[in-house]
Write a protein that holds these residues in place. Structure first.
Motif, mmCIF file in Angstrom:
data_model
loop_
_atom_site.group_PDB
_atom_site.id
_atom_site.type_symbol
_atom_site.label_atom_id
_atom_site.label_comp_id
_atom_site.label_asym_id
_atom_site.label_seq_id
_atom_site.Cartn_x
_atom_site.Cartn_y
_atom_site.Cartn_z
ATOM 1 N N LYS A 21 3.033 -1.171 2.712
ATOM 2 C CA LYS A 21 2.837 -1.575 1.318
ATOM 3 C C LYS A 21 3.153 -0.441 0.350
ATOM 4 O O LYS A 21 3.732 -0.670 -0.733
ATOM 5 N N LEU A 22 2.785 0.788 0.704
ATOM 6 C CA LEU A 22 3.093 1.929 -0.162
ATOM 7 C C LEU A 22 4.593 2.137 -0.282
ATOM 8 O O LEU A 22 5.127 2.368 -1.381
ATOM 9 N N GLY A 60 5.982 -0.840 -2.255
ATOM 10 C CA GLY A 60 5.464 -0.835 -3.621
ATOM 11 C C GLY A 60 6.146 0.190 -4.507
ATOM 12 O O GLY A 60 6.570 -0.123 -5.633
ATOM 13 N N PHE A 61 6.265 1.423 -4.022
ATOM 14 C CA PHE A 61 6.916 2.464 -4.823
ATOM 15 C C PHE A 61 8.433 2.253 -4.898
ATOM 16 O O PHE A 61 9.064 2.552 -5.917
ATOM 17 N N ALA A 93 -1.776 -2.016 -1.582
ATOM 18 C CA ALA A 93 -1.821 -0.863 -0.673
ATOM 19 C C ALA A 93 -3.149 -0.128 -0.810
ATOM 20 O O ALA A 93 -3.746 0.303 0.188
ATOM 21 N N ILE A 96 1.388 -1.992 -4.977
ATOM 22 C CA ILE A 96 0.677 -0.717 -4.841
ATOM 23 C C ILE A 96 -0.833 -0.944 -4.855
ATOM 24 O O ILE A 96 -1.582 -0.296 -4.111
ATOM 25 N N SER A 97 -1.288 -1.876 -5.703
ATOM 26 C CA SER A 97 -2.715 -2.189 -5.738
ATOM 27 C C SER A 97 -3.161 -2.789 -4.406
ATOM 28 O O SER A 97 -4.271 -2.546 -3.930
ATOM 29 N N GLU A 117 -4.494 1.391 -13.083
ATOM 30 C CA GLU A 117 -3.044 1.369 -12.875
ATOM 31 C C GLU A 117 -2.409 0.151 -13.557
ATOM 32 O O GLU A 117 -1.332 0.242 -14.137
#
Length: 310
Positions: free
Chosen positions: A27-28, A31-32, A43, A40-41, A100
Motif C-alpha cells: 500500500k505504501l 500510494g506514494f 497503509a 496512504i491512509s 493528511e
C-alpha cells in the motif's frame, strides 16, 4: 490442552503479522507512486494493524506462561493490556489520517495510476477477509481477547479498503480529485470508532468488571441444582485474558464429613469449567449455622437453597 491452545494462538498471531507486513509495504509503494492519500491512509491503517498484531503475538505468548511468584493469578492480563495499547494506536492513526486528508483538500489533484490502487485494494480485501476469519475462529476456540481484537481490526480494514476502492473507481470515471481526501476522512472516522470501542472494552476488562449476566447465571444454575448446596453468597467473577476467575462462599450441612464437602466442591468446579471453559474457581466452605438467620440446618436435598447477599 492449555499448552496446545497457547501454541495455536501464537501461530495465528504470527500469520496476522506476516499478512499485515506485506499489505503495509504494498500500500505504501502504490500510494506514494500514485499520489493517492486514501491509499496512504489505508497503509497507515494496515500499519496500525501490524503493530496490533505484534502486540497480540507477544501478549498471547506472555499470557500463556504459568503463574509465578509475582503473578499468582497467571499472566492473562497481558492480553487485556494489549487491547488497551491497540486502542491507543488506532486513535493515533485516525488523527494522522485526518491531518493528511485535510492537507490534501487544499491542493486536491486526481491521483495517477489508479489501476494499481484498485488492484492493491482488491488484494487487501481478499487477504484480510481470509486472515480475519482465521483469527476470529481461533479467538473463539481459545477465548483469546487479543486475537479477537486483532480480527476486529482486520475486519474494519476490509470495509475501509472497500471504501477506498469505491473512491478510486469514482475518481477513475469522473476525475473528481476531492473524492480521494474525502474517502480518507471516512476511513479515519471508521478507524477512530474502532479505537473508541476497543478503549471502552479494555477499560472494563482492566478494571475487573464482572462476567456477563448470562455467564453468572450459568454458575448460579449449577449451584442451585446441586442437592448438597444449602446457600451461597459473595459470588465474585472477573476475567484475566482467556481465563475466568470465580470465587464464592458456599454453605453446606454442618455435619457433612470433610472429604464429602471437598468432593462437592470438586464437582461444582468441574461443572463450572465444563460450562465456561478456562476457569480458576475458588470456593470457601461454611457450615449452615455459621451465619445468623438459618435457625437450623435445612435437610440436604430439600431444595431450600438461598442466595445470600452478605
Amino acid at each position: 490442552m492449555v499448552g496446545e491452545k497457547t501454541k495455536l494462538k501464537q501461530q495465528t498471531a504470527r500469520l496476522s503479522i506476516i499478512s499485515n507486513s506485506l499489505l503495509v509495504l504494498l500500500k505504501l509503494i502504490v500510494g506514494f507512486y500514485a499520489g493517492a492519500v486514501s491509499i496512504i491512509s489505508e497503509a497507515a491503517h494496515s500499519a496500525v494493524d501490524l503493530i496490533a498484531s505484534v502486540v497480540a503475538f507477544y501478549a498471547v505468548k506472555k499470557s500463556g506462561q504459568p503463574p509465578d511468584g509475582n503473578h499468582a493469578y497467571g499472566h492473562g492480563k497481558f492480553e487485556n493490556l494489549s487491547g488497551a495499547a491497540e486502542a491507543l494506536l488506532i486513535v493515533v492513526a485516525a488523527v494522522w489520517i485526518i491531518y493528511e486528508a485535510a492537507d490534501k483538500f487544499n491542493a486536491a489533484q486526481a491521483p495517477a495510476y489508479l489501476e494499481y490502487g484498485i488492484v492493491i485494494m482488491l488484494v487487501s480485501i481478499i487477504v484480510n477477509y481470509w486472515v480475519s476469519g482465521r483469527l476470529l475462529k481461533v479467538a473463539h476456540e481459545t477465548e483469546s481477547q487479543a486475537l479477537e481484537a486483532d480480527a476486529l481490526h482486520l475486519q474494519a480494514d476490509i470495509w475501509t479498503s472497500a471504501g477506498v476502492l469505491l473512491g478510486l473507481v469514482i475518481i477513475k470515471v469522473t476525475g473528481w480529485a476531492w473524492v480521494d481526501p474525502a474517502i480518507a476522512v471516512i476511513v479515519a472516522v471508521i478507524v477512530f470508532k474502532a479505537g473508541y470501542d476497543m478503549t471502552i472494552k479494555s477499560v472494563r476488562q482492566l478494571t475487573d468488571v464482572s462476567l456477563p449476566p448470562e455467564e453468572e447465571k450459568l454458575i448460579i444454575d449449577i449451584l442451585t441444582r446441586h442437592s448438597a448446596v444449602i446457600a451461597f453468597h459473595r459470588l465474585r467473577t472477573r476475567r484475566s485474558g482467556s481465563y475466568r476467575l470465580v470465587d464464592m462462599h458456599l454453605v453446606l450441612d454442618k455435619n457433612m464429613h470433610l472429604d464429602m464437602a471437598h468432593a462437592v466442591c470438586d464437582q461444582l468446579e468441574a461443572e463450572i469449567k465444563a460450562e465456561l471453559g478456562l476457569c480458576d474457581v475458588i470456593i470457601h466452605i461454611e457450615p449452615c449455622d455459621y451465619h445468623e438467620g438459618f435457625g437450623h440446618c435445612p435437610i440436604p436435598g430439600s431444595r431450600n437453597i438461598r442466595r445470600q447477599l452478605f
